[in-house]
Scaffold this motif. Structure first.
Motif, PDB file in Angstrom:
ATOM      1  N   VAL A 137       0.820  -1.216   0.000  1.00  0.00           N
ATOM      2  CA  VAL A 137       0.000   0.000   0.000  1.00  0.00           C
ATOM      3  C   VAL A 137       0.857   1.270   0.000  1.00  0.00           C
ATOM      4  O   VAL A 137       0.622   2.191  -0.781  1.00  0.00           O
ATOM      5  N   GLN A 138       1.865   1.293   0.856  1.00  0.00           N
ATOM      6  CA  GLN A 138       2.730   2.468   0.969  1.00  0.00           C
ATOM      7  C   GLN A 138       3.464   2.718  -0.358  1.00  0.00           C
ATOM      8  O   GLN A 138       3.528   3.846  -0.851  1.00  0.00           O
ATOM      9  N   TRP A 139       3.993   1.658  -0.921  1.00  0.00           N
ATOM     10  CA  TRP A 139       4.715   1.737  -2.185  1.00  0.00           C
ATOM     11  C   TRP A 139       3.804   2.281  -3.288  1.00  0.00           C
ATOM     12  O   TRP A 139       4.167   3.192  -4.030  1.00  0.00           O
ATOM     13  N   LEU A 140       2.597   1.700  -3.361  1.00  0.00           N
ATOM     14  CA  LEU A 140       1.645   2.106  -4.397  1.00  0.00           C
ATOM     15  C   LEU A 140       1.216   3.556  -4.250  1.00  0.00           C
ATOM     16  O   LEU A 140       1.054   4.274  -5.238  1.00  0.00           O
ATOM     17  N   GLU A 141       1.030   3.966  -3.001  1.00  0.00           N
ATOM     18  CA  GLU A 141       0.628   5.343  -2.724  1.00  0.00           C
ATOM     19  C   GLU A 141       1.676   6.302  -3.304  1.00  0.00           C
ATOM     20  O   GLU A 141       1.336   7.273  -3.990  1.00  0.00           O
ATOM     21  N   GLU A 142       2.936   6.013  -3.051  1.00  0.00           N
ATOM     22  CA  GLU A 142       4.002   6.900  -3.518  1.00  0.00           C
ATOM     23  C   GLU A 142       4.219   6.800  -5.031  1.00  0.00           C
ATOM     24  O   GLU A 142       4.421   7.810  -5.702  1.00  0.00           O
ATOM     25  N   PHE A 143       4.189   5.590  -5.536  1.00  0.00           N
ATOM     26  CA  PHE A 143       4.370   5.387  -6.978  1.00  0.00           C
ATOM     27  C   PHE A 143       3.301   6.142  -7.770  1.00  0.00           C
ATOM     28  O   PHE A 143       3.600   6.875  -8.720  1.00  0.00           O
ATOM     29  N   THR A 144       2.054   5.974  -7.360  1.00  0.00           N
ATOM     30  CA  THR A 144       0.975   6.632  -8.105  1.00  0.00           C
ATOM     31  C   THR A 144       1.008   8.142  -7.883  1.00  0.00           C
ATOM     32  O   THR A 144       0.660   8.899  -8.781  1.00  0.00           O
ATOM     33  N   ALA A 145       1.438   8.588  -6.697  1.00  0.00           N
ATOM     34  CA  ALA A 145       1.577  10.038  -6.479  1.00  0.00           C
ATOM     35  C   ALA A 145       2.585  10.617  -7.475  1.00  0.00           C
ATOM     36  O   ALA A 145       2.345  11.663  -8.082  1.00  0.00           O
ATOM     37  N   GLY A 146       3.700   9.906  -7.659  1.00  0.00           N
ATOM     38  CA  GLY A 146       4.707  10.340  -8.638  1.00  0.00           C
ATOM     39  C   GLY A 146       4.138  10.416 -10.039  1.00  0.00           C
ATOM     40  O   GLY A 146       4.405  11.356 -10.794  1.00  0.00           O
ATOM     41  N   MET A 147       3.324   9.435 -10.401  1.00  0.00           N
ATOM     42  CA  MET A 147       2.688   9.433 -11.727  1.00  0.00           C
ATOM     43  C   MET A 147       1.698  10.584 -11.868  1.00  0.00           C
ATOM     44  O   MET A 147       1.694  11.306 -12.866  1.00  0.00           O
ATOM     45  N   HIS A 148       0.839  10.724 -10.861  1.00  0.00           N
ATOM     46  CA  HIS A 148      -0.207  11.753 -10.956  1.00  0.00           C
ATOM     47  C   HIS A 148       0.395  13.154 -10.998  1.00  0.00           C
ATOM     48  O   HIS A 148      -0.112  14.020 -11.706  1.00  0.00           O
ATOM     49  N   GLU A 149       1.475  13.366 -10.253  1.00  0.00           N
ATOM     50  CA  GLU A 149       2.104  14.698 -10.234  1.00  0.00           C
ATOM     51  C   GLU A 149       2.580  15.128 -11.613  1.00  0.00           C
ATOM     52  O   GLU A 149       2.255  16.219 -12.087  1.00  0.00           O
ATOM     53  N   ILE A 150       3.353  14.263 -12.256  1.00  0.00           N
ATOM     54  CA  ILE A 150       3.871  14.653 -13.572  1.00  0.00           C
ATOM     55  C   ILE A 150       2.760  14.678 -14.613  1.00  0.00           C
ATOM     56  O   ILE A 150       2.730  15.543 -15.490  1.00  0.00           O
ATOM     57  N   ALA A 151       1.807  13.768 -14.488  1.00  0.00           N
ATOM     58  CA  ALA A 151       0.693  13.745 -15.437  1.00  0.00           C
ATOM     59  C   ALA A 151      -0.095  15.056 -15.347  1.00  0.00           C
ATOM     60  O   ALA A 151      -0.435  15.666 -16.361  1.00  0.00           O
ATOM     61  N   GLU A 152      -0.357  15.475 -14.128  1.00  0.00           N
ATOM     62  CA  GLU A 152      -1.092  16.727 -13.925  1.00  0.00           C
ATOM     63  C   GLU A 152      -0.313  17.917 -14.486  1.00  0.00           C
ATOM     64  O   GLU A 152      -0.873  18.779 -15.156  1.00  0.00           O
ATOM     65  N   TYR A 153       0.980  17.928 -14.212  1.00  0.00           N
ATOM     66  CA  TYR A 153       1.819  19.045 -14.651  1.00  0.00           C
ATOM     67  C   TYR A 153       1.735  19.230 -16.160  1.00  0.00           C
ATOM     68  O   TYR A 153       1.686  20.346 -16.666  1.00  0.00           O
ATOM     69  N   PHE A 154       1.697  18.102 -16.882  1.00  0.00           N
ATOM     70  CA  PHE A 154       1.669  18.177 -18.345  1.00  0.00           C
ATOM     71  C   PHE A 154       0.258  17.995 -18.913  1.00  0.00           C
ATOM     72  O   PHE A 154       0.104  17.772 -20.113  1.00  0.00           O
ATOM     73  N   ASN A 155      -0.738  18.071 -18.067  1.00  0.00           N
ATOM     74  CA  ASN A 155      -2.136  17.974 -18.491  1.00  0.00           C
ATOM     75  C   ASN A 155      -2.423  16.662 -19.224  1.00  0.00           C
ATOM     76  O   ASN A 155      -3.072  16.636 -20.273  1.00  0.00           O
ATOM     77  N   VAL A 156      -1.920  15.599 -18.641  1.00  0.00           N
ATOM     78  CA  VAL A 156      -2.062  14.262 -19.227  1.00  0.00           C
ATOM     79  C   VAL A 156      -2.992  13.434 -18.348  1.00  0.00           C
ATOM     80  O   VAL A 156      -2.886  13.481 -17.118  1.00  0.00           O
ATOM     81  N   GLN A 157      -3.898  12.686 -18.946  1.00  0.00           N
ATOM     82  CA  GLN A 157      -4.790  11.830 -18.160  1.00  0.00           C
ATOM     83  C   GLN A 157      -4.399  10.357 -18.299  1.00  0.00           C
ATOM     84  O   GLN A 157      -4.155   9.871 -19.402  1.00  0.00           O
ATOM     85  N   ILE A 158      -4.346   9.675 -17.157  1.00  0.00           N
ATOM     86  CA  ILE A 158      -4.141   8.221 -17.159  1.00  0.00           C
ATOM     87  C   ILE A 158      -5.497   7.593 -17.475  1.00  0.00           C
ATOM     88  O   ILE A 158      -6.424   7.687 -16.679  1.00  0.00           O
ATOM     89  N   ILE A 159      -5.606   6.990 -18.678  1.00  0.00           N
ATOM     90  CA  ILE A 159      -6.924   6.536 -19.144  1.00  0.00           C
ATOM     91  C   ILE A 159      -7.137   5.044 -18.968  1.00  0.00           C
ATOM     92  O   ILE A 159      -8.216   4.539 -19.270  1.00  0.00           O
ATOM     93  N   GLY A 160      -6.117   4.328 -18.472  1.00  0.00           N
ATOM     94  CA  GLY A 160      -6.334   2.899 -18.287  1.00  0.00           C
ATOM     95  C   GLY A 160      -5.035   2.201 -18.019  1.00  0.00           C
ATOM     96  O   GLY A 160      -3.973   2.826 -17.919  1.00  0.00           O
TER      97      GLY A 160
END
Lengths: 325, 325
Positions: free
Chosen positions: B95-118
């Motif tokens: 859980v801890q690992w996933l929380e941080e991994f996905t936070a890293g993904m969401h941060e950069i995705a948001e910065y570049f206005n990119v949506q994770i679609i699947g």
């Protein structure tokens, strides 16, 4: 890593060339043109050695299956497959293996007029991730959320073969080799119901592909559509190989809960039922009505004739976890 | 596998929602709308633990980097990033690992206005495959094949930091911890040159992102464009952290041959040079001219001032192969 760059040769300049691919393998990105008034449908599926397939699976079958399971997701949306990206992780670059693996990929890609537009080949434990892209006329995609009370529930073909092949391999069930060969073929070379998916557009109210098992996948439709269902299990089609290989109550988990057959499960309203049956028939698709959508969110009742089946304990651990590659 | 289905929670309903995503995570496919008169650019990159990153890399950095390296490929085509699919293979769901991994993904995705679609989450050896999709106005993509004799060669920023960070870790080079921290940050959190890539459209004749090393990536442009190049290595920008950490001839392999910095390398004709310099300057991008395209297919001459460097033996085995996860 040099060795792995060679692998691109098995993809570059091979397979079909679609006119809507403006730039294929060999640059930073591929470039494709999506037709006007269409939406792009995107899906991705990973197959890990020892988790999703046995280590000794034929590379040709692996190549076929990795593409097939992705096209199956496109089919379930009513999308027309167009392009795939292939990410292949391999322990070492074995020429013979690669030749067969890519042959399996190119064969199914060609059959469905799909172009492999790019990918990445890396060193590591055997894993294949395919990202498939297709197109669907604007607003015509079939989702999981449109099923309504009274709609009829269909499957596009027989269920249970793939599961029986996996369990036969694991438990060494006593199955006649000739039948087992047929069952294994269904497991290794599933046919995504691409044509059926496109025929369903405009008629079906919801659809999904059966990858996790009929009940689990039906549950997705029920949850998203906020309805329940009654299934007449004795109506679910099976193959002769299946019927010759397993008898009695033992068959139900394979039919109802196994998955890996990649047929489509869909719902159709009464007023479209006859028309859709006809259309599918014209395409040689023998879809079978196996139940009906009811009220009662998420609730599933399953009958064998008049006898209600206990489905509470049905489930499988697919593939052996200790069978790592 | 139940455990792995939970993981979708870290993606579903999180991150940004783009208006052109008609259906996001949770059905058989995602559905998106590609703007008219645009082409779809598609790229995919896999990162395998122990091959492309160290086992103890922070999960947040891994999430960031897996997206960044794909956006970098889109940037190199001049495409605007839009959507990504994420295939994650994990030994177990922490859980801890996933929380941080996905936070890293969401941060950069948001910065570049990119949506994770699947995506797909599976059990197995740690591997991340991202398939990124972007759009580019029809006919405006920058390929590797347009460089012409006389064109100027540029990089968008300093090189060598990431390589030095990897080798410091492997060989325990004696680098001041403060500088090493900066170098490691460049390795772990590369910034894809997305804005620069779009500014290059209409001006640059060829472009590529520097993932495999300046010389190797330049070679791709030279091969595709059937030209040669002269590089003035002393003009290549480096960071203060880099200059403080390595001296003399030992620095060249990091600058010229390492990669992993994800700057863009591009060529621009004389008649667009001043205009493009100005445009990039307006966006705060300090691109530096480091050489010129010449005749002589595939031939690269590299100078430090007037002294010609011997580049024949430059190359690295990135990451330790025995460092399996």
């Amino acid at each position: 890593m040099q060795e792995f760059e060679l692998i691109n040769r098995y993809f570059k300049g091979r397979g079909i060339s679609r006119r809507d691919v403006n730039l294929g393998i060999g640059d930073d990105c591929a470039l494709v043109t999506v037709p006007q008034n269409s939406q792009l449908a995107v899906t991705t599926d990973t197959m890990v050695c020892g988790v999703h397939f046995f280590e000794d699976m034929s590379p040709r079958a692996l190549g076929h299956r990795a593409i097939a399971v992705n096209l199956s997701d496109l089919a379930a949306m009513g999308a027309e497959p167009a392009w795939v990206s292939v990410a292949l992780t391999l322990p070492h670059a074995d020429v013979q293996w690669l030749e067969e693996f890519t042959a399996g990929m190119h064969e199914i890609a060609e059959y469905f007029n799909v172009q492999i537009i790019g990918g990445d080949t890396t060193q590591g434990p055997l894993t294949v991730t395919v990202c498939a892209k297709g197109t669907v006329p604007e607003g015509k995609a079939i989702t999981r959320s449109g099923a309504k009370t009274g709609d009829w529930i269909y499957v596009t073909g027989p269920l249970g073969d793939a599961g029986l092949a996996v369990e036969a391999r694991k438990q060494h069930l006593d199955i006649d080799p000739e039948w087992l060969k047929k069952l294994t073929h269904k497991l290794e070379y599933p046919t995504p119901r691409v044509a059926a998916g496109q025929v369903l557009r405009g008629y079906a109210s919801a659809a999904i592909d059966i990858s996790d098992g009929l009940l689990a996948d039906l549950e997705h439709i029920l949850e998203m559509s906020q309805v329940g269902a009654t299934i007449q299990a004795d109506k679910i089609p099976t193959t002769e190989a299946f019927r010759q290989s397993i008898e009695g109550e033992a068959k139900w988990p394979y039919i109802l809960a196994y998955g890996d057959d990649y047929e489509l499960l869909y719902t159709v309203p009464e007023n479209h039922k006859a028309m859709l049956d006809n259309k599918l028939n014209q395409y040689g698709i023998d879809a079978v009505c196996i139940g009906q959508i009811r009220g009662g969110e998420g609730k599933i009742d399953v009958f064998d004739g008049e006898h209600k089946l206990d489905i509470s304990a049905m489930g499988f651990e697919h593939f052996a976890e200790d069978e790592a590659c």
